[in-house]
Design a protein around this motif. Structure first.
Motif, PDB file in Angstrom:
ATOM      1  N   GLN A  41       0.520  -8.357 -10.413  1.00  0.00           N
ATOM      2  CA  GLN A  41      -0.063  -7.306  -9.347  1.00  0.00           C
ATOM      3  C   GLN A  41       0.811  -6.353  -8.811  1.00  0.00           C
ATOM      4  O   GLN A  41       0.088  -5.132  -8.540  1.00  0.00           O
ATOM      5  CB  GLN A  41      -0.358  -8.541  -8.095  1.00  0.00           C
ATOM      6  CG  GLN A  41      -1.387  -8.182  -7.171  1.00  0.00           C
ATOM      7  CD  GLN A  41      -1.060  -7.091  -5.993  1.00  0.00           C
ATOM      8  OE1 GLN A  41       0.476  -7.263  -5.610  1.00  0.00           O
ATOM      9  NE2 GLN A  41      -1.655  -6.093  -5.527  1.00  0.00           N
ATOM     10  N   GLN A  42       2.102  -6.487  -8.768  1.00  0.00           N
ATOM     11  CA  GLN A  42       2.785  -5.338  -8.266  1.00  0.00           C
ATOM     12  C   GLN A  42       2.736  -3.979  -9.228  1.00  0.00           C
ATOM     13  O   GLN A  42       2.740  -3.131  -8.830  1.00  0.00           O
ATOM     14  CB  GLN A  42       4.285  -5.870  -8.185  1.00  0.00           C
ATOM     15  CG  GLN A  42       4.513  -6.895  -6.991  1.00  0.00           C
ATOM     16  CD  GLN A  42       5.996  -7.368  -6.632  1.00  0.00           C
ATOM     17  OE1 GLN A  42       6.906  -6.136  -6.968  1.00  0.00           O
ATOM     18  NE2 GLN A  42       6.485  -8.313  -6.596  1.00  0.00           N
ATOM     19  N   ASP A  43       2.772  -4.350 -10.503  1.00  0.00           N
ATOM     20  CA  ASP A  43       2.613  -3.281 -11.471  1.00  0.00           C
ATOM     21  C   ASP A  43       1.198  -2.599 -11.174  1.00  0.00           C
ATOM     22  O   ASP A  43       1.035  -1.397 -11.372  1.00  0.00           O
ATOM     23  CB  ASP A  43       2.730  -3.688 -12.985  1.00  0.00           C
ATOM     24  CG  ASP A  43       4.232  -4.337 -13.262  1.00  0.00           C
ATOM     25  OD1 ASP A  43       5.131  -4.030 -12.345  1.00  0.00           O
ATOM     26  OD2 ASP A  43       4.299  -5.146 -14.227  1.00  0.00           O
ATOM     27  N   ILE A  44       0.059  -3.437 -11.040  1.00  0.00           N
ATOM     28  CA  ILE A  44      -1.060  -2.956 -10.749  1.00  0.00           C
ATOM     29  C   ILE A  44      -1.002  -1.870  -9.552  1.00  0.00           C
ATOM     30  O   ILE A  44      -1.535  -0.696  -9.603  1.00  0.00           O
ATOM     31  CB  ILE A  44      -2.067  -3.788 -10.427  1.00  0.00           C
ATOM     32  CG1 ILE A  44      -2.659  -4.439 -12.099  1.00  0.00           C
ATOM     33  CG2 ILE A  44      -3.566  -3.130 -10.091  1.00  0.00           C
ATOM     34  CD1 ILE A  44      -3.503  -5.627 -11.950  1.00  0.00           C
ATOM     35  N   SER A  45      -0.476  -2.460  -8.493  1.00  0.00           N
ATOM     36  CA  SER A  45      -0.072  -1.708  -7.423  1.00  0.00           C
ATOM     37  C   SER A  45       0.628  -0.435  -7.501  1.00  0.00           C
ATOM     38  O   SER A  45       0.252   0.527  -6.971  1.00  0.00           O
ATOM     39  CB  SER A  45       0.518  -2.743  -6.250  1.00  0.00           C
ATOM     40  OG  SER A  45      -0.351  -3.670  -5.566  1.00  0.00           O
ATOM     41  N   HIS A  46       1.626  -0.489  -8.337  1.00  0.00           N
ATOM     42  CA  HIS A  46       2.323   0.667  -8.507  1.00  0.00           C
ATOM     43  C   HIS A  46       1.431   1.879  -9.274  1.00  0.00           C
ATOM     44  O   HIS A  46       1.640   3.127  -8.819  1.00  0.00           O
ATOM     45  CB  HIS A  46       3.598   0.512  -9.772  1.00  0.00           C
ATOM     46  CG  HIS A  46       4.182   1.698  -9.936  1.00  0.00           C
ATOM     47  ND1 HIS A  46       5.023   2.414  -9.177  1.00  0.00           N
ATOM     48  CD2 HIS A  46       4.388   2.286 -11.162  1.00  0.00           C
ATOM     49  CE1 HIS A  46       5.472   3.362  -9.951  1.00  0.00           C
ATOM     50  NE2 HIS A  46       5.366   3.339 -11.109  1.00  0.00           N
ATOM     51  N   HIS A  47       0.629   1.397  -9.925  1.00  0.00           N
ATOM     52  CA  HIS A  47      -0.364   2.402 -10.707  1.00  0.00           C
ATOM     53  C   HIS A  47      -1.114   3.021  -9.579  1.00  0.00           C
ATOM     54  O   HIS A  47      -1.592   4.159  -9.735  1.00  0.00           O
ATOM     55  CB  HIS A  47      -1.073   1.992 -11.780  1.00  0.00           C
ATOM     56  CG  HIS A  47      -2.110   2.741 -12.546  1.00  0.00           C
ATOM     57  ND1 HIS A  47      -1.510   4.060 -13.475  1.00  0.00           N
ATOM     58  CD2 HIS A  47      -3.253   2.964 -12.464  1.00  0.00           C
ATOM     59  CE1 HIS A  47      -2.560   4.778 -13.630  1.00  0.00           C
ATOM     60  NE2 HIS A  47      -3.610   4.139 -13.174  1.00  0.00           N
ATOM     61  N   PHE A  48      -1.685   2.325  -8.813  1.00  0.00           N
ATOM     62  CA  PHE A  48      -2.560   2.578  -7.579  1.00  0.00           C
ATOM     63  C   PHE A  48      -1.990   3.431  -6.644  1.00  0.00           C
ATOM     64  O   PHE A  48      -2.199   4.717  -6.466  1.00  0.00           O
ATOM     65  CB  PHE A  48      -2.984   1.143  -7.051  1.00  0.00           C
ATOM     66  CG  PHE A  48      -3.531   1.802  -5.470  1.00  0.00           C
ATOM     67  CD1 PHE A  48      -4.848   2.176  -5.317  1.00  0.00           C
ATOM     68  CD2 PHE A  48      -2.776   1.650  -4.322  1.00  0.00           C
ATOM     69  CE1 PHE A  48      -5.375   2.592  -4.188  1.00  0.00           C
ATOM     70  CE2 PHE A  48      -3.358   1.961  -3.159  1.00  0.00           C
ATOM     71  CZ  PHE A  48      -4.753   2.622  -3.031  1.00  0.00           C
ATOM     72  N   TRP A  49      -0.603   3.541  -6.517  1.00  0.00           N
ATOM     73  CA  TRP A  49       0.050   4.022  -5.516  1.00  0.00           C
ATOM     74  C   TRP A  49       0.310   5.434  -6.031  1.00  0.00           C
ATOM     75  O   TRP A  49       0.238   6.476  -5.474  1.00  0.00           O
ATOM     76  CB  TRP A  49       1.512   3.528  -4.946  1.00  0.00           C
ATOM     77  CG  TRP A  49       1.284   2.319  -3.988  1.00  0.00           C
ATOM     78  CD1 TRP A  49       1.312   1.050  -4.029  1.00  0.00           C
ATOM     79  CD2 TRP A  49       1.159   2.582  -2.477  1.00  0.00           C
ATOM     80  NE1 TRP A  49       1.300   0.403  -2.939  1.00  0.00           N
ATOM     81  CE2 TRP A  49       1.070   1.243  -1.990  1.00  0.00           C
ATOM     82  CE3 TRP A  49       1.004   3.696  -1.858  1.00  0.00           C
ATOM     83  CZ2 TRP A  49       1.026   1.149  -0.533  1.00  0.00           C
ATOM     84  CZ3 TRP A  49       1.060   3.594  -0.428  1.00  0.00           C
ATOM     85  CH2 TRP A  49       0.927   2.131   0.327  1.00  0.00           C
ATOM     86  N   SER A  50       0.797   5.391  -7.263  1.00  0.00           N
ATOM     87  CA  SER A  50       0.847   7.012  -8.076  1.00  0.00           C
ATOM     88  C   SER A  50      -0.604   7.522  -8.016  1.00  0.00           C
ATOM     89  O   SER A  50      -0.488   8.866  -7.833  1.00  0.00           O
ATOM     90  CB  SER A  50       1.123   6.580  -9.394  1.00  0.00           C
ATOM     91  OG  SER A  50       2.556   5.935  -9.684  1.00  0.00           O
ATOM     92  N   LEU A  51      -1.721   6.875  -8.114  1.00  0.00           N
ATOM     93  CA  LEU A  51      -2.863   7.610  -8.072  1.00  0.00           C
ATOM     94  C   LEU A  51      -3.418   8.109  -6.704  1.00  0.00           C
ATOM     95  O   LEU A  51      -3.849   9.220  -6.532  1.00  0.00           O
ATOM     96  CB  LEU A  51      -4.048   6.626  -8.256  1.00  0.00           C
ATOM     97  CG  LEU A  51      -4.228   6.056  -9.976  1.00  0.00           C
ATOM     98  CD1 LEU A  51      -5.313   5.263 -10.065  1.00  0.00           C
ATOM     99  CD2 LEU A  51      -4.636   7.502 -10.876  1.00  0.00           C
ATOM    100  N   MET A  52      -2.655   7.502  -5.734  1.00  0.00           N
ATOM    101  CA  MET A  52      -2.933   7.862  -4.288  1.00  0.00           C
ATOM    102  C   MET A  52      -2.261   9.240  -4.056  1.00  0.00           C
ATOM    103  O   MET A  52      -2.538   9.930  -3.340  1.00  0.00           O
ATOM    104  CB  MET A  52      -2.429   6.768  -3.223  1.00  0.00           C
ATOM    105  CG  MET A  52      -3.371   5.471  -3.143  1.00  0.00           C
ATOM    106  SD  MET A  52      -4.936   6.167  -2.309  1.00  0.00           S
ATOM    107  CE  MET A  52      -4.489   6.117  -0.781  1.00  0.00           C
ATOM    108  N   LEU A  53      -1.033   9.509  -4.740  1.00  0.00           N
ATOM    109  CA  LEU A  53      -0.212  10.559  -4.483  1.00  0.00           C
ATOM    110  C   LEU A  53      -0.415  11.588  -5.584  1.00  0.00           C
ATOM    111  O   LEU A  53       0.162  12.347  -5.930  1.00  0.00           O
ATOM    112  CB  LEU A  53       1.239  10.425  -4.547  1.00  0.00           C
ATOM    113  CG  LEU A  53       1.603   9.421  -3.319  1.00  0.00           C
ATOM    114  CD1 LEU A  53       3.244   9.220  -3.663  1.00  0.00           C
ATOM    115  CD2 LEU A  53       1.342  10.266  -2.138  1.00  0.00           C
TER     116      LEU A  53
END
Length: 300
Positions: A41-53
């Protein structure tokens, strides 16, 4: 057995609660598990945060950073990515769970450390990254004060936090809707644990009180699901939907059971209701994210 070996053994013997594992090191009990499911889940979140930026790793206008700290590095994905982005920099990630990979860029390293204790580093870092630390800091002024002292004069802190509350463009959600119950319960659970989940709106003020200058706040609305017609919103919405579906139990289970007195079965039922809400694109659901950065004055 040496004292070091004994300490290492106790740290790696994670605490078990309700079939999940949690860290055994540090001054506080973090809300999040550290088992394989949580790491995914944390790795998915990291990709999400990168998309947000939009592909960036941070917003702070730091130039040619030589020393970078990732506070609460989790699985270490941000630290690894920033080490590859800045091969000339020394990148350190700290966390209370030793769950980071062994094979990393040569300029990246991980240490077991508790950012809620007094820091030893002074005037050292060009950039400190603090992402998704909500619900894990009992004293935010102290934390930002330690970051301030650890930065070089002119160095930057870069903070990212999700808002606690979910909203709907479709209509007013009833008080019994899972999204409404989530905000109320998470706020109470965090407050009972002494570590609030409602932190995003207060970062800017807290950084300024800690002495940071040139503080900038960027508040971004994130859709949940694929309902938006905007390509970027649609992509981030899909990844936010995925990370929430996978992570809702991780986010609330420990706090609801230990700090609200819920039974495990109640958490499971509520988790299922939340996942159904997350998957409901007709709600036009969204919530806010806070990106804030600030600079330590050059004359200190």
């Amino acid at each position: 057995m040496t004292d070091t070996a004994s300490m290492t053994s106790s740290i790696l013997k994670f605490r078990e609660e309700n079939g999940r594992t949690y860290h055994a090191f540090g001054s506080t009990d973090h809300w999040g598990p550290n088992d394989e499911h949580a790491q995914e889940q944390q790795d998915i979140s990291h990709h999400f945060w990168s998309l947000m930026l939009k592909g960036e790793l941070y917003l702070a206008p730091v130039v040619n950073p030589q020393r970078i700290l990732d506070a609460g590095t989790g699985t270490g994905m941000w630290a690894i990515d920033v080490a590859e982005k800045h091969p000339e920099a020394d990148v350190k990630g700290v966390d209370v769970s030793p769950i980071q990979p062994v094979w990393v860029p040569p300029n990246c390293r991980f240490e077991l450390d508790d950012y809620n204790l007094e820091w030893q580093d002074r005037n050292k870092f060009d950039l400190i990254h603090a992402r998704e630390l909500l619900g894990s800091v009992p004293d935010w002024p102290k934390f930002y004060g330690e970051c301030f002292k650890a930065l070089k004069p002119g160095g930057w802190i870069d903070c990212s936090e999700p808002g606690l509350y979910f909203e709907s463009f479709y209509g007013t959600l009833g008080e019994d809707h899972p999204y409404k119950l989530w905000g109320t319960a998470m706020l109470e659970a965090g407050n009972n644990a002494g570590m609030s989940f409602d932190v995003g709106p207060y970062i800017k003020e807290r950084l300024e009180k800690a002495g940071f200058i040139n503080v900038v706040e960027k508040k971004v609305c994130c859709t949940i699901g694929k309902w938006s017609k905007d390509p970027w919103e649609r992509e981030t919405g899909l990844w936010e939907q995925l990370r929430l579906e996978k992570g809702v139990q991780d986010f609330c289970e420990r706090r609801f059971i230990n700090n609200l007195g819920w039974r495990a079965e109640e958490v499971q039922v509520f988790g299922a209701q939340m996942r159904n809400a997350v998957k409901n694109n007709r709600l036009l659901a969204h919530h806010w994210f806070f990106f804030v950065y600030g600079q330590k004055p050059l004359d200190l």
